[in-house]
Design a protein around this motif. Structure first.
Motif, PDB file in Angstrom:
ATOM      1  N   ARG A  16     -21.770  20.212  16.708  1.00 18.02           N
ATOM      2  CA  ARG A  16     -21.028  21.052  17.650  1.00 18.02           C
ATOM      3  C   ARG A  16     -20.433  22.233  16.878  1.00 18.02           C
ATOM      4  O   ARG A  16     -19.821  22.041  15.834  1.00 18.02           O
ATOM      5  N   ASP A  19     -17.436  22.170  14.304  1.00 13.19           N
ATOM      6  CA  ASP A  19     -17.368  20.886  13.599  1.00 13.19           C
ATOM      7  C   ASP A  19     -18.107  20.909  12.266  1.00 13.19           C
ATOM      8  O   ASP A  19     -18.300  19.870  11.644  1.00 13.19           O
ATOM      9  N   GLY A  67     -20.737  13.056  14.437  1.00 10.08           N
ATOM     10  CA  GLY A  67     -20.735  14.498  14.672  1.00 10.08           C
ATOM     11  C   GLY A  67     -22.101  15.146  14.568  1.00 10.08           C
ATOM     12  O   GLY A  67     -22.265  16.305  14.926  1.00 10.08           O
TER      13      GLY A  67
END
Length: 88
Positions: A16, A19, A67
């Protein structure tokens, strides 16, 4: 005895946007991996291992990091350690 080899690979990780830093910190914890570039939701990761199996294991571990949306190997080179100026 077969000559010792070095496996040098790179992968693109999608994360993302925003991130990149926390995921890059997690990548640093994967043996043989380092982040070369992290921007706009993409990380370019360099992977150095001693075998094709270890490269696959590292890519799998990267894929499973919190993530990471996707990980794709984009390059792989196998060289003898002697040609790289290294010893086993």
């Amino acid at each position: 005895m077969p000559e010792a080899q070095g496996h040098i690979s790179s992968a693109i990780l999608r994360v993302r946007p925003g991130d990149e830093a926390p995921v890059a910190a997690r990548v640093a914890g994967v043996a043989g991996c380092e982040v070369a570039i992290a921007q706009q939701g993409r990380l370019v990761v360099l992977i150095e291992t001693a075998s094709r199996g270890a490269t696959g294991a590292a890519l799998t571990e990267l894929t499973l990091l919190d993530g990471v949306h996707s990980a794709c190997m984009v390059y792989e080179q196998v060289e003898s350690l002697n040609s790289l100026g290294e010893t086993a």
